[in-house]
Scaffold this active site. Sequence first.
Site, short mmCIF file in Angstrom:
data_model
loop_
_atom_site.label_atom_id
_atom_site.label_comp_id
_atom_site.label_asym_id
_atom_site.label_seq_id
_atom_site.Cartn_x
_atom_site.Cartn_y
_atom_site.Cartn_z
N ASP A 258 1.92 0.67 -0.32
CA ASP A 258 1.34 0.95 -1.52
C ASP A 258 1.23 2.50 -1.11
O ASP A 258 0.72 3.05 -0.14
CB ASP A 258 0.26 0.52 -1.91
CG ASP A 258 0.22 -1.05 -2.39
OD1 ASP A 258 1.35 -1.37 -2.63
OD2 ASP A 258 -0.66 -1.72 -2.43
N ASP B 174 5.28 -3.02 -8.31
CA ASP B 174 3.99 -3.36 -8.84
C ASP B 174 4.27 -2.80 -10.24
O ASP B 174 4.03 -3.50 -11.20
CB ASP B 174 2.69 -2.77 -8.26
CG ASP B 174 2.26 -3.50 -6.87
OD1 ASP B 174 2.87 -4.47 -6.54
OD2 ASP B 174 1.67 -2.52 -6.20
#
Length: 273
Positions: free
Chosen positions: A215, A229
Amino acid sequence: MGFPTGPSAPHVTAAERIISTQGSPQTRDDSVPTPADVVAPAGDVAGSGDGAPARPEAPEAAAAPASSPVSSPVSSPAPAPTSLPVEPAGAEEPKGRRRIGVLLVVALLAFLIDFGSKLLVVARLENHSAIKVIGDVVTFQVIRNSGAAFGMGQALTVVFTMIASAVIVVIWRIARRLYSLPWAIALGLLLGGALGNLTDRLFRSPGVFRGHVVDFISVQHFAVFNLADSAIVCGGILVVLLSFRGSNPDGTVHQQADKGEQADKGEQADKGE
């Protein structure tokens, strides 16, 4: 000619009488036509006043009966009307082409963008200070996430891996009857995002099914996430909107489907009666 009769009449034999009779074969000259050979015209016979019956005229070819095969063509029988197939009540119209190609293209684009962005940030940003994009509100910094999207469920890495695999299988099964373009885009985003994070689960450390997802997009007071995501969230929102509008992946809407089911039930009830 007549022959005299009575006591003074000369004796005439039968042979002489036959020979002297007018029109007999013995006295007939072939060059001179007899009255029997001459046929008077129809007009003369009809207009003669001797009381002889008029001979009927021969029918002309132009006055042939209408049923003659020469003067009246035989009309061919008209072709039997072709019965058209009757669609059963509640039958759905053709939905058009399937949208599997659109789904695959969207999924591939989402996966490649996510995969490329992760390679770039790992090579350039990992173990480096954060890069400010919009002040302190949005920054880029690499974080290894063992949980689900937005860092949730840190201790359930294997569970989320199995869930991502199941989502991919379900999307692929739905794709076999996918005729709606909006649904193809929505499912393509879901598929591409699930494949992006599943790739990290399978091939990144610390091991297979336990890999940590990369991330790098950090929003102040919110969470850190990646483009996979984002694709999953956008696809999920689009699926919810399509469902509220009554749209189905096969191109129909809920009202049409309900009418079709009611028509089928009515037909079954009529057959039962």
